[in-house]
Design an enzyme around this catalytic site. Structure first.
Site, PDB file in Angstrom:
ATOM      1  N   GLU A  33       0.864  -1.185   0.000  1.00 31.62           N
ATOM      2  CA  GLU A  33       0.000   0.000   0.000  1.00 31.62           C
ATOM      3  C   GLU A  33       0.896   1.228   0.000  1.00 31.62           C
ATOM      4  O   GLU A  33       1.754   1.375   0.890  1.00 31.62           O
ATOM      5  CB  GLU A  33      -0.875   0.022   1.262  1.00 31.62           C
ATOM      6  CG  GLU A  33      -1.740   1.286   1.363  1.00 31.62           C
ATOM      7  CD  GLU A  33      -2.451   1.427   2.712  1.00 31.62           C
ATOM      8  OE1 GLU A  33      -1.799   1.267   3.768  1.00 31.62           O
ATOM      9  OE2 GLU A  33      -3.658   1.722   2.702  1.00 31.62           O
ATOM     10  N   ARG A  35       1.036   4.980   0.758  1.00 30.74           N
ATOM     11  CA  ARG A  35       0.276   6.012   1.462  1.00 30.74           C
ATOM     12  C   ARG A  35       0.716   7.377   0.936  1.00 30.74           C
ATOM     13  O   ARG A  35       1.661   7.985   1.430  1.00 30.74           O
ATOM     14  CB  ARG A  35       0.547   5.878   2.962  1.00 30.74           C
ATOM     15  CG  ARG A  35      -0.162   4.690   3.598  1.00 30.74           C
ATOM     16  CD  ARG A  35      -1.660   4.953   3.754  1.00 30.74           C
ATOM     17  NE  ARG A  35      -1.864   6.132   4.573  1.00 30.74           N
ATOM     18  CZ  ARG A  35      -2.007   6.109   5.897  1.00 30.74           C
ATOM     19  NH1 ARG A  35      -2.002   4.964   6.539  1.00 30.74           N
ATOM     20  NH2 ARG A  35      -2.182   7.227   6.574  1.00 30.74           N
ATOM     21  N   ARG A  61      -4.899   9.150   2.674  1.00 31.12           N
ATOM     22  CA  ARG A  61      -5.729   9.180   3.873  1.00 31.12           C
ATOM     23  C   ARG A  61      -5.834  10.588   4.454  1.00 31.12           C
ATOM     24  O   ARG A  61      -4.834  11.276   4.648  1.00 31.12           O
ATOM     25  CB  ARG A  61      -5.110   8.225   4.909  1.00 31.12           C
ATOM     26  CG  ARG A  61      -6.001   7.848   6.033  1.00 31.12           C
ATOM     27  CD  ARG A  61      -7.139   6.918   5.667  1.00 31.12           C
ATOM     28  NE  ARG A  61      -6.769   5.537   5.487  1.00 31.12           N
ATOM     29  CZ  ARG A  61      -7.294   4.745   4.558  1.00 31.12           C
ATOM     30  NH1 ARG A  61      -8.209   5.195   3.716  1.00 31.12           N
ATOM     31  NH2 ARG A  61      -6.919   3.491   4.454  1.00 31.12           N
ATOM     32  N   HIS A 114     -12.572   3.771   9.090  1.00 32.40           N
ATOM     33  CA  HIS A 114     -11.602   3.835  10.189  1.00 32.40           C
ATOM     34  C   HIS A 114     -12.246   4.496  11.383  1.00 32.40           C
ATOM     35  O   HIS A 114     -12.944   5.500  11.241  1.00 32.40           O
ATOM     36  CB  HIS A 114     -10.366   4.648   9.774  1.00 32.40           C
ATOM     37  CG  HIS A 114      -9.670   4.038   8.616  1.00 32.40           C
ATOM     38  ND1 HIS A 114     -10.078   4.245   7.330  1.00 32.40           N
ATOM     39  CD2 HIS A 114      -8.635   3.178   8.559  1.00 32.40           C
ATOM     40  CE1 HIS A 114      -9.313   3.540   6.521  1.00 32.40           C
ATOM     41  NE2 HIS A 114      -8.428   2.875   7.240  1.00 32.40           N
ATOM     42  N   LYS A 139     -12.884  -2.815   3.896  1.00 33.23           N
ATOM     43  CA  LYS A 139     -11.831  -2.741   4.931  1.00 33.23           C
ATOM     44  C   LYS A 139     -12.352  -1.986   6.153  1.00 33.23           C
ATOM     45  O   LYS A 139     -12.848  -0.860   6.031  1.00 33.23           O
ATOM     46  CB  LYS A 139     -10.599  -2.009   4.384  1.00 33.23           C
ATOM     47  CG  LYS A 139      -9.537  -1.845   5.462  1.00 33.23           C
ATOM     48  CD  LYS A 139      -8.446  -0.861   5.070  1.00 33.23           C
ATOM     49  CE  LYS A 139      -7.515  -0.630   6.258  1.00 33.23           C
ATOM     50  NZ  LYS A 139      -6.622   0.508   6.067  1.00 33.23           N
ATOM     51  N   LYS A 286      -1.629 -13.234  37.267  1.00 27.09           N
ATOM     52  CA  LYS A 286      -1.253 -14.557  37.793  1.00 27.09           C
ATOM     53  C   LYS A 286      -2.135 -15.018  38.963  1.00 27.09           C
ATOM     54  O   LYS A 286      -2.359 -16.205  39.134  1.00 27.09           O
ATOM     55  CB  LYS A 286       0.211 -14.556  38.231  1.00 27.09           C
ATOM     56  CG  LYS A 286       1.188 -14.594  37.065  1.00 27.09           C
ATOM     57  CD  LYS A 286       2.614 -14.719  37.571  1.00 27.09           C
ATOM     58  CE  LYS A 286       3.598 -14.585  36.436  1.00 27.09           C
ATOM     59  NZ  LYS A 286       4.987 -14.713  36.841  1.00 27.09           N
ATOM     60  N   ASN A 307       0.928 -19.396  36.215  1.00 25.69           N
ATOM     61  CA  ASN A 307       1.500 -18.740  35.029  1.00 25.69           C
ATOM     62  C   ASN A 307       1.242 -19.536  33.749  1.00 25.69           C
ATOM     63  O   ASN A 307       1.741 -19.160  32.693  1.00 25.69           O
ATOM     64  CB  ASN A 307       3.001 -18.470  35.216  1.00 25.69           C
ATOM     65  CG  ASN A 307       3.850 -19.691  34.949  1.00 25.69           C
ATOM     66  OD1 ASN A 307       3.394 -20.813  35.128  1.00 25.69           O
ATOM     67  ND2 ASN A 307       5.076 -19.479  34.516  1.00 25.69           N
ATOM     68  N   ASP A 322       7.063 -21.144  36.868  1.00 26.31           N
ATOM     69  CA  ASP A 322       8.090 -20.308  37.524  1.00 26.31           C
ATOM     70  C   ASP A 322       8.670 -21.083  38.703  1.00 26.31           C
ATOM     71  O   ASP A 322       9.881 -21.091  38.933  1.00 26.31           O
ATOM     72  CB  ASP A 322       7.487 -19.000  38.070  1.00 26.31           C
ATOM     73  CG  ASP A 322       7.167 -17.998  36.978  1.00 26.31           C
ATOM     74  OD1 ASP A 322       7.766 -18.092  35.892  1.00 26.31           O
ATOM     75  OD2 ASP A 322       6.317 -17.111  37.218  1.00 26.31           O
ATOM     76  N   ALA A 354       7.345 -13.295  41.634  1.00 24.19           N
ATOM     77  CA  ALA A 354       8.509 -14.160  41.399  1.00 24.19           C
ATOM     78  C   ALA A 354       9.108 -14.591  42.728  1.00 24.19           C
ATOM     79  O   ALA A 354       9.440 -15.771  42.925  1.00 24.19           O
ATOM     80  CB  ALA A 354       9.543 -13.419  40.562  1.00 24.19           C
ATOM     81  N   ASN A 373      12.399  -7.208  51.770  1.00 26.20           N
ATOM     82  CA  ASN A 373      11.699  -6.444  50.731  1.00 26.20           C
ATOM     83  C   ASN A 373      11.705  -4.967  51.093  1.00 26.20           C
ATOM     84  O   ASN A 373      11.722  -4.604  52.270  1.00 26.20           O
ATOM     85  CB  ASN A 373      10.244  -6.939  50.617  1.00 26.20           C
ATOM     86  CG  ASN A 373       9.544  -6.370  49.405  1.00 26.20           C
ATOM     87  OD1 ASN A 373      10.113  -6.369  48.316  1.00 26.20           O
ATOM     88  ND2 ASN A 373       8.336  -5.871  49.581  1.00 26.20           N
ATOM     89  N   THR A 375       9.381  -2.886  50.938  1.00 32.36           N
ATOM     90  CA  THR A 375       8.231  -2.646  51.813  1.00 32.36           C
ATOM     91  C   THR A 375       8.171  -3.802  52.815  1.00 32.36           C
ATOM     92  O   THR A 375       7.789  -4.927  52.458  1.00 32.36           O
ATOM     93  CB  THR A 375       6.932  -2.602  50.972  1.00 32.36           C
ATOM     94  OG1 THR A 375       7.138  -1.703  49.878  1.00 32.36           O
ATOM     95  CG2 THR A 375       5.737  -2.164  51.787  1.00 32.36           C
ATOM     96  N   GLN A 465      11.240 -21.953  32.309  1.00 33.75           N
ATOM     97  CA  GLN A 465       9.795 -21.887  32.545  1.00 33.75           C
ATOM     98  C   GLN A 465       9.027 -21.950  31.221  1.00 33.75           C
ATOM     99  O   GLN A 465       7.967 -22.566  31.145  1.00 33.75           O
ATOM    100  CB  GLN A 465       9.395 -20.686  33.421  1.00 33.75           C
ATOM    101  CG  GLN A 465       9.641 -19.284  32.873  1.00 33.75           C
ATOM    102  CD  GLN A 465       8.597 -18.835  31.868  1.00 33.75           C
ATOM    103  OE1 GLN A 465       7.458 -19.280  31.921  1.00 33.75           O
ATOM    104  NE2 GLN A 465       8.989 -17.983  30.946  1.00 33.75           N
TER     105      GLN A 465
END
Ligand code: NAP
Length: 498
Positions: A33, A35, A61, A114, A139, A286, A307, A322, A354, A373, A375, A465
């Site tokens: 195509e 354009r 277009r 479109h 289209k 997950k 997973n 995992d 994980a 961690n 937190t 995995q």
């Protein structure tokens, strides 16, 4: 008849458009195509189409339809009429002007619609109106906000009496671009280069041919995929499709971007309608898929995350590769028996998905695991679930000997100069396992190696995995080396591009 790939070329200069057209044909493209709205100066149509090396669609277009044409509308329509008079193979006519531009000669008419806002409720009505405008091909390109928009589009293509090219735009719509041929679309659209998409969610010609082998997808092709939100960054389609191709299997693995509110319908209904036989599940779904499973492997119940889903109608069986991949990565390095982890000390950095899978796997093998961690509350919570200990993030360097696992994104591209832990405090017998896989050689891995520690990389776990998923999906052993090469190529390419 197999569906083709139409490659859209949008360049500002004639000579670049002509060069790309020739280059694409050399690469095997059989439909292009042009354009013309991208051409910055007056369009010299004859120059562009006189010696065209393959069948060509001429499109001009308007901005309201996502294009760049800014000149007058009558000039645009004169250009389209000239293309027809010059006998171009196809001309793209938006549905509001198609009625005023008559058919002439051999030029085929693509009547197009479109919508960059949505996939409208009246899609089927619009399609019917378009079929009344003397099209050879209809289209439709509409924005997808929900994965069910793809199914509506694909079902419309399948039920249409007139050849219909239908695609949903945006990342959610990508599966419709890959699957439209299977539903009867005469072609799909792709872009010359993945960084120059002319419509949102469009894949490149290279991706369409080399990753998805679009033209060979049939009703017999078995479908798999990854469900995530977002999904575009996922390397899983690359490595699973590379494995299928290597083994000559008629299977494809697609990226499904599914928002949280659509997950239930997608897993319970749409996968069945699309014929999806297996799914990888990743962030943020997950845990959310757990209630949608009819059966869950012990690792899924223990980690409370899934997973992998294998569809075995009417069952949806959940797995957690995992968990298994983490253990097999560690045991491969230890080179010892199944109880090699018993009474070993381990520190897991992170308390997310994980971390939870890896820490659970270590606890199950008798390791003495501590969680830390950023937190603290999350570290404490995970430690309680696993009946293990936790320490404050600032105290992490008190750990010196055993197995150190980084299950945080620290060190991930582009922050490659960061490490979550100072390897030099470690005893050299320590095994350092970094789950980050982009880059493979993270700062943590490099420092740990330099210090003399044995290491496990995120690529190792990722490939394991994925290989386990492949086996669950197909019953066949995965070509792990092929998958590993595919991920190395992808990571290398991403780093060169950025
Ligand atoms: P997640 O559930 O979002 O958890 C992210 C964890 O990283 C949280 O504990 C978070 O701490 C911590 N974190 C994030 N940014 C941090 C920062 N700047 N400093 C300190 N801690 C930070 O994500 P996930 O799924 O567990 O993924 C974690 C990592 O594992 C990612 O790098 C991912 O690529 C990798 N991974 C690899 C594989 C593989 O096969 N190789 C598979 C899965 C995941 P807060 O609780 O404080 O936010």
């Amino acid at each position: 008849m197999s569906s083709k790939i139409c490659v859209s070329i949008g360049r500002g200069r004639h000579k670049h458009m002509i060069a790309e057209h020739r280059h694409l044909v050399e690469q095997g493209a059989s439909l292009v195509e042009l354009r013309l709205d991208f051409i910055r100066r007056a369009v010299n149509l004859k120059r562009l189409i006189a010696d065209r090396p393959c069948p060509t669609i001429v499109t001009v277009r308007r901005s309201q339809d996502g294009g760049r044409w800014e000149d007058r509308e009558d000039a645009r329509q004169i250009l389209l009429r000239s293309a027809i008079a010059d006998g171009v193979d196809y001309v793209d006519l938006e549905m509001d002007i198609a009625g005023s531009i008559p058919r002439f000669g051999k030029t085929k008419r693509i009547v197009s619609y479109h919508n960059f806002q949505e996939t409208p409720e009246n899609l089927e009505d619009l399609h019917r109106q378009m079929t009344e405008l003397d099209p050879d091909i209809v289209k439709l390109a509409t924005m997808a906000h929900h994965p069910q928009d793809n199914l509506r589009m694909l079902n419309l293509i399948q039920s249409s009496g007139v050849p219909t090219v239908g695609m949903c735009m945006g990342e959610i719509g990508t599966p419709s671009r890959i699957l439209c041929g299977r539903y009867g679309a005469p072609f799909t659209y792709a872009t010359f280069h993945h960084e120059r998409a002319l419509a949102p969610g469009q894949l490149s010609y290279r991706q369409m041919t080399q990753v998805y082998d679009f033209e060979q997808i049939t009703n017999d092709t078995k479908l798999f995929g990854v469900v995530a939100d977002p999904v575009a960054h996922s390397l899983s389609p690359l490595i699973h499709n590379a494995a299928f191709q290597h083994l000559g299997m008629d299977c494809r693995y697609l990226p499904f971007r599914v928002p949280r509110e659509d997950l239930t319908d997608f897993v319970q209904r749409q996968c069945g309608e699309l014929g999806v036989r297996g799914l990888s599940v990743t962030i943020p779904h997950k845990e959310a898929v757990l209630p949608l499973l009819t059966d869950a492997a012990p690792a899924v119940r223990e980690v409370r995350a899934c997973n992998t889903i294998v569809f075995d109608d009417p069952n949806r069986n959940g797995f957690n590769t995992d968990y298994s991949a983490a253990i097999s990565s560690i045991l491969a390095v230890l080179g010892e028996s199944d109880d090699a982890l018993k009474d070993r000390d381990a520190l897991v950095l992170g308390a997310g998905g994980a971390a939870s899978a890896i820490a659970r796997a270590l606890v199950d093998r008798g390791a003495r695991v501590k969680i830390t961690n950023r937190t603290s509350a999350r570290a404490q919570q995970l430690a309680e679930q696993l009946s293990c200990r936790w320490i404050e993030w600032d105290d992490r360097h008190s750990f010196v000997d055993g197995i150190l696992v980084n299950a945080t994104p620290i060190g991930m591209h582009p922050n490659v100069d960061e490490a979550p832990f100072k390897a030099k405090v470690l005893d050299r017998k320590t095994i350092v396992f970094d789950t980050v896989y982009n880059p493979e050689q993270t700062l943590l891995i490099k420092e740990a190696r330099a210090h003399g520690c044995r290491t496990i990389t995120g690529v190792d776990m990722f490939v394991r995995q994925a290989a386990m998923q492949f086996k669950l999906f197909t019953g066949q052993e995965a070509p792990a080396d092929v998958m590993r090469s595919a991920i190395h190529r992808a990571i290398g390419a991403a780093q060169i591009a950025s």
